[in-house]
Design a protein around this motif. Structure first.
Motif, PDB file in Angstrom:
ATOM      1  N   THR A   7       0.844  -1.196   0.000  1.00 58.57           N
ATOM      2  CA  THR A   7       0.000   0.000   0.000  1.00 58.57           C
ATOM      3  C   THR A   7       0.877   1.241   0.000  1.00 58.57           C
ATOM      4  OG1 THR A   7      -0.103   0.155   2.417  1.00 58.57           O
ATOM      5  CG2 THR A   7      -1.824  -1.153   1.324  1.00 58.57           C
ATOM      6  N   LEU A  39       6.654   8.882  -5.852  1.00 60.09           N
ATOM      7  CA  LEU A  39       5.479   8.018  -5.874  1.00 60.09           C
ATOM      8  C   LEU A  39       5.912   6.564  -5.776  1.00 60.09           C
ATOM      9  CD1 LEU A  39       2.365   7.777  -6.553  1.00 60.09           C
ATOM     10  CD2 LEU A  39       3.063   7.556  -8.927  1.00 60.09           C
ATOM     11  N   ARG A  41       4.051   2.565  -6.313  1.00 58.69           N
ATOM     12  CA  ARG A  41       2.863   1.873  -6.811  1.00 58.69           C
ATOM     13  C   ARG A  41       2.786   0.483  -6.190  1.00 58.69           C
ATOM     14  NH1 ARG A  41       4.859   3.686 -12.160  1.00 58.69           N
ATOM     15  NH2 ARG A  41       3.864   5.683 -12.484  1.00 58.69           N
ATOM     16  N   GLN A  44       5.242  -2.685  -6.828  1.00 57.44           N
ATOM     17  CA  GLN A  44       6.595  -2.233  -7.169  1.00 57.44           C
ATOM     18  C   GLN A  44       7.610  -2.870  -6.213  1.00 57.44           C
ATOM     19  OE1 GLN A  44       6.814   2.038  -7.032  1.00 57.44           O
ATOM     20  NE2 GLN A  44       8.288   2.075  -8.694  1.00 57.44           N
TER      21      GLN A  44
END
Length: 72
Positions: A7, A39, A41, A44
């Motif tokens: 998350t 950022l 994701r 990842q």
């Protein structure tokens, strides 16, 4: 140590990483901020530095797995 982003909340800049054994590990905004990333994701792959024991265990730094490791 490596794991996979589970998350990421862009508002708080914190989230959780799933370690390779499936254990969720939280990371605070300070760990994300230290990365210099903008950022993350879900899914990842990341490399992380972990400190603490038991319930106090948390990531203190993380970066994308393909980037150089500043702790080596």
């Amino acid at each position: 140590m490596q794991g996979t982003v589970h998350t990421f909340d862009p508002a708080t800049r914190s989230g959780t990483v799933l370690l390779d054994d499936g254990t969720p590990l939280p990371y605070p905004a300070s760990a994300f901020d230290a990365s210099g990333l903008r950022l993350l994701r879900p899914g990842q792959r990341v490399r992380l530095k972990v400190e603490g024991e038991g319930a106090e265990r948390a990531a203190v730094f993380l970066t994308i797995a393909t980037m150089s490791d500043p702790f080596v």
